[in-house]
Design an enzyme around this catalytic site. Structure first.
Site, PDB file in Angstrom:
ATOM      1  N   LYS A 212       0.739  -1.232   0.129  1.00  0.00           N
ATOM      2  CA  LYS A 212       0.032  -0.083  -0.105  1.00  0.00           C
ATOM      3  C   LYS A 212       0.740   1.200   0.092  1.00  0.00           C
ATOM      4  CE  LYS A 212      -2.727   0.725   3.667  1.00  0.00           C
ATOM      5  NZ  LYS A 212      -3.651   0.382   4.304  1.00  0.00           N
ATOM      6  N   GLU A 218      10.156  -5.739   3.515  1.00  0.00           N
ATOM      7  CA  GLU A 218      10.084  -7.103   3.142  1.00  0.00           C
ATOM      8  C   GLU A 218       9.979  -7.163   1.469  1.00  0.00           C
ATOM      9  OE1 GLU A 218       9.107  -6.317   5.821  1.00  0.00           O
ATOM     10  OE2 GLU A 218       9.559  -7.851   7.181  1.00  0.00           O
ATOM     11  N   GLY A 269      -4.452  -3.582   5.759  1.00  0.00           N
ATOM     12  CA  GLY A 269      -4.106  -4.639   5.006  1.00  0.00           C
ATOM     13  C   GLY A 269      -4.645  -6.076   5.251  1.00  0.00           C
ATOM     14  N   ARG A 270      -5.010  -6.222   6.433  1.00  0.00           N
ATOM     15  CA  ARG A 270      -5.667  -7.694   6.760  1.00  0.00           C
ATOM     16  C   ARG A 270      -7.138  -7.895   6.440  1.00  0.00           C
ATOM     17  NH1 ARG A 270      -4.236  -4.486  11.180  1.00  0.00           N
ATOM     18  NH2 ARG A 270      -5.673  -3.567  12.579  1.00  0.00           N
ATOM     19  N   GLU A 356      -4.463  -9.131  15.224  1.00  0.00           N
ATOM     20  CA  GLU A 356      -3.840  -7.707  14.904  1.00  0.00           C
ATOM     21  C   GLU A 356      -4.719  -6.713  14.968  1.00  0.00           C
ATOM     22  OE1 GLU A 356      -2.043  -7.175  10.892  1.00  0.00           O
ATOM     23  OE2 GLU A 356      -0.278  -5.967  11.730  1.00  0.00           O
ATOM     24  N   HIS A 387      -5.403 -35.726  15.332  1.00  0.00           N
ATOM     25  CA  HIS A 387      -4.197 -36.506  15.699  1.00  0.00           C
ATOM     26  C   HIS A 387      -2.936 -35.630  16.182  1.00  0.00           C
ATOM     27  CE1 HIS A 387      -5.857 -40.161  13.757  1.00  0.00           C
ATOM     28  NE2 HIS A 387      -6.564 -39.141  13.345  1.00  0.00           N
ATOM     29  N   LYS A 502      10.182  -2.577  14.102  1.00  0.00           N
ATOM     30  CA  LYS A 502      10.844  -1.962  12.821  1.00  0.00           C
ATOM     31  C   LYS A 502      11.875  -0.903  12.908  1.00  0.00           C
ATOM     32  CE  LYS A 502       6.675  -2.211   9.844  1.00  0.00           C
ATOM     33  NZ  LYS A 502       5.694  -1.462   9.328  1.00  0.00           N
TER      34      LYS A 502
END
Lengths: 526, 526
Positions: A212, A218, A269-270, A356, A387, A502
């Site tokens: 954005k 990254e 973002g999420r 978040e 399991h 950050k």
């Protein structure tokens, strides 16, 4: 007139705290249990239903939750949100992700444009672009068709789109709408990009750079990684990359990209899977019609979230029960357990979406709250989890509320009959059995084989996982989390908690550290 | 003389409860913090080190933990275990997974054979078989080489081997030991098997059927699924399948398999990665030498677990700190955060290992315990998690202890320099920054941007993720969990909590249900 109050200041919450807790094993037994399963169900969009029979609620608790919904003005707050109020107070932003899939209320103008029109235009631009790629009108430098799409993004630009891609990959192959394989590069670990690049034919790959702000460390690092690979293969990177970003980002008007598609600051973002962030990769992978069906499913579920009656509003009811479990019953985590291999990464997406959004200690005015907020969310698909960690869920010392998801039909339809039942029937039998095992338990003189029961769960049941039902499922959880944020009086739409790391990482890379950070930097050879 | 006492009955535990809690932000500040990072480190095998500087411990707490280790007889109990005592009291079984990778103590005879010899023989048989497959001496029916191995198994037969395969895939490719791709079928969801089968060339695939009992519902169902696919492709299934099972299972001497390799009742599924369960698929994928290195790493770490001094025993120390955090500090969950994309499924494996072992409410004598036991375990690789659930970890209302893992070097070695640092340096800088951010926090007048700190973590730092260091890493967690089971006085080696669901699922499939279960069965169309 909306007032934003802390949860513990609400009269209805104090009343809720005084309700008697429900003996789940008792109410789920016998014919009473059968009646609960029939009645404690709320229809959702696209053939889904939210069943809360195995939750620790009864008429008294539900009445208290209904009052809480009213006093907390959940409907009014949702209205304010979709009508364009600045609900994200921390970042002073509107919250408009619902508008990527429908117009719930008033037209909202921002940045000088009608936002619904803006999102629809982006979706159309993506559809046209994807159709041209599929038709071979947009090609690589050698005029050949692209066969793979690679998304470069992290967090919301990765988890949601990746989970949705995996959820629909087999469905699309079965229904002849599969256009190209999608891969994802997210981690700054160089082995992530290197492994993905080693696994694809870069000459026939189109890369979607998603950021954005256009500044995510990254993502920009991985973009360089990819550009190096393209260059090393003698290819022109600008013929292989598109960008999904905001109009104001440095990526927006760069010649480095074949095309750019836009989201904006009003889509967290999420919450961006239904925006261009999910739209580009999903439209390229499955065709724009599939993405449109996904949006329609989400929009249909959003409409149900408008209902004032909590028994007709699965998102609001789910949210209220979750807060009751977290704050009154005191359960610190929640497991998400889809009985569908296609939803293998859906829990990881919900983990971000929920933790978040609501993992906050201050209310929307920046004042510390005196109660717990968002729980830890984790999960894996069933039957695999049975399991694995179900041992603790059944017999551990802490109670973990469970969110099951199950579908009557598989996506591919290939099946095998063993001992008179199909695999799909075995899958469904297992989820039904688990709900009852958790709720009712089973006494045994050998305490090691004793099951106390009283462990609450809900299940969303659907016909099949399709683009539309997936959209509805996603919108359910997005809206549930939004309502919980209203109840806890937190800002669910910022994420200040990610900033400090950050800042310190930059300091490490600039070798401007002292104390513990300097020694850790030395130990890690930085 | 070993005595098995509940944790809260131990004098040293009562003393531990009285120790003053450590102000983590204070002790990690300045030069004191630097000294802690240097000193609070325990060497592990294969170049790894366990650093606990950012845990809430000091000399007083450590002294109390040392006393607890002694009073709980952790070393003696481990000795009893590897010398062949029936430590799995619920199922009345020995616990011998350490013996798959070394001989820690006395020879142990069971079922009429020396068990170390038995495990070594199985490993050798697998190595010979894998070498013949790689050399083209064992082929498909048409005399062609196998190119893919597909493991069919669930739980411990899936999560561990899959996590180990993913951990070493890129390393093996880089180091020219990669022999063939591995895929995994686990879920009874028919779309799992169908999708994997659609993605492989079945004519050149060898399938590994893994079930200790030879009766696991999911695994047998998926075997039939695979046999159907082989038959439909005109192939002889018995030329494409091998079995990993116990010698007494129905699979052991069947003509349906090219070969059978054995484990036994003394290897719990979740502890079986170093047995034939991991051995077959990993030896086929990477060659037996790589699997042998993995075992050597695990064996080297096991030896460190023998140390009585907790400051020379990383597993025991980690276990003790974990119990302190869970029972004294009251933290209900733990996150596992490897800064390595190759370890993407390692947290899912640890989730089973830990939650299935110690998610118990009764002690080893079947008496309810009065304290909490195993925590919820979850995690995703960094830096991905930073853009997801770290918000809650930094600013949520609950404190979640963190287990970081980081390596100085990547596996593939391809990297890119952006802003004067490589991706690998950025990855390492981020994990260093996170530890300090969580521990120390940062004050801000804007409470929304305030970080309280005081959030504990430890980190295991290594040179590179290799077969040997992966083995050491795995053994670390296996032994940590074992020691915690001793401390909580639970049986970490059975899993009675998974039984009730199985029983009820069978009843659903036989249509022998009533009440809530009948209605759920109807809703799910069974």
């Amino acid at each position: 007139m909306i007032t934003w109050n802390n949860l513990d200041k609400l009269t209805s919450y104090q009343e809720l705290e005084k309700t008697e807790s429900v003996d789940l094993a008792a109410v789920m037994a016998g014919e009473n249990g059968a009646e609960r399963v029939k009645n404690y169900s709320v229809p959702m969009a696209e053939g889904l239903a939210y069943n809360y029979a195995a939750k620790k609620v009864d008429d008294t608790v539900l009445a208290a939750l209904e009052k809480l919904a009213e006093e907390a003005q959940l409907t009014e707050k949702f209205e304010a949100l979709y009508n364009g109020e600045v609900v994200n107070t921390g970042e002073k932003r509107l919250v408009l992700h619902h508008m990527t899939r429908g117009q719930l209320g008033d037209a909202v103008e921002a940045d000088g444009v009608d936002k619904r029109t803006f999102y629809v235009e982006q979706q159309k631009k993506i559809a046209e672009f994807a159709n041209k790629v599929h038709a071979g009108e947009i090609t690589n430098g050698a005029g050949e068709k692209f066969t793979t799409v690679v998304q470069i993004g992290i967090g919301g630009s990765d988890l949601g789109p990746r989970a949705m891609y995996l959820a629909l990959e087999n469905w699309a192959k079965k229904n002849d709408t599969f256009k190209m394989e999608a891969k994802f590069i997210s981690n700054v670990d160089p082995d992530d990009a290197a492994a993905v690049l080693n696994s694809v034919d870069v000459a026939h790959s189109i890369f979607v750079l998603v950021s954005k702000s256009g500044t995510t460390l990254e993502t920009l690092t991985n973009e360089s990684f990819v550009k190096d690979a393209l260059k090393n293969a003698g290819l022109d990177a600008s013929k292989h990359m598109i960008a999904v970003t905001s109009e104001t980002s440095p990526l927006a008007k760069s010649d480095d990209y074949l095309a750019a598609f836009f989201m904006d600051d009003y889509i967290g973002g999420r919450f961006s899977s239904t925006s261009a962030v999910g739209g580009a990769v999903l439209s390229l992978a499955f065709g724009p019609e599939v993405f449109a069906q996904f949006l329609d499913g989400a929009a249909a579920e959003d409409k149900l979230s408008l209902n004032k009656n909590i028994k007709e509003n699965p998102e609001m009811l789910d949210a209220l029960i979750g807060v009751y479990e977290r704050n009154v019953l005191g359960y610190p985590s929640t497991a998400v357990l889809p009985y569908s291999q296609a939803l293998s990464r859906f829990p990881a997406h919900l983990q971000q979406l929920d933790m978040e959004s609501n993992g906050k200690s201050v209310n929307r005015f920046g004042e510390p709250v005196d109660y717990v907020t968002g729980p830890v969310i984790f999960g894996e698909p069933g039957t695999n989890g049975q399991h694995s960690f179900y041992q603790l869920l059944h017999q551990g010392t802490d109670i973990v509320p469970l969110q099951f998801v199950g579908f009557k039909n598989s996506q591919i339809g290939t099946d095998v009959v063993i001992q008179d039942s199909t695999s799909q029937q075995k899958l469904c039998a297992n989820v039904a059995a688990q709900i009852v095992a958790f709720a009712c338990g089973k006494e045994d003189e050998n305490r090691n084989k004793n099951f106390e029961g009283g462990r609450p769960s809900s299940i969303i049941i659907g016909e099949q996982l399709t683009p539309a039902s997936l959209g509805a499922l996603l919108a359910h959880f997005e809206n549930k989390i939004m309502f919980q944020g209203f109840l806890w009086n937190v800002n669910s739409f910022d994420q200040e908690g990610v900033q400090l790391g950050k800042v310190l990482a930059k300091r490490v890379l600039a070798h401007e550290t002292d104390g513990a950070l300097r020694v850790f930097s030395d130990l890690l050879n930085i």
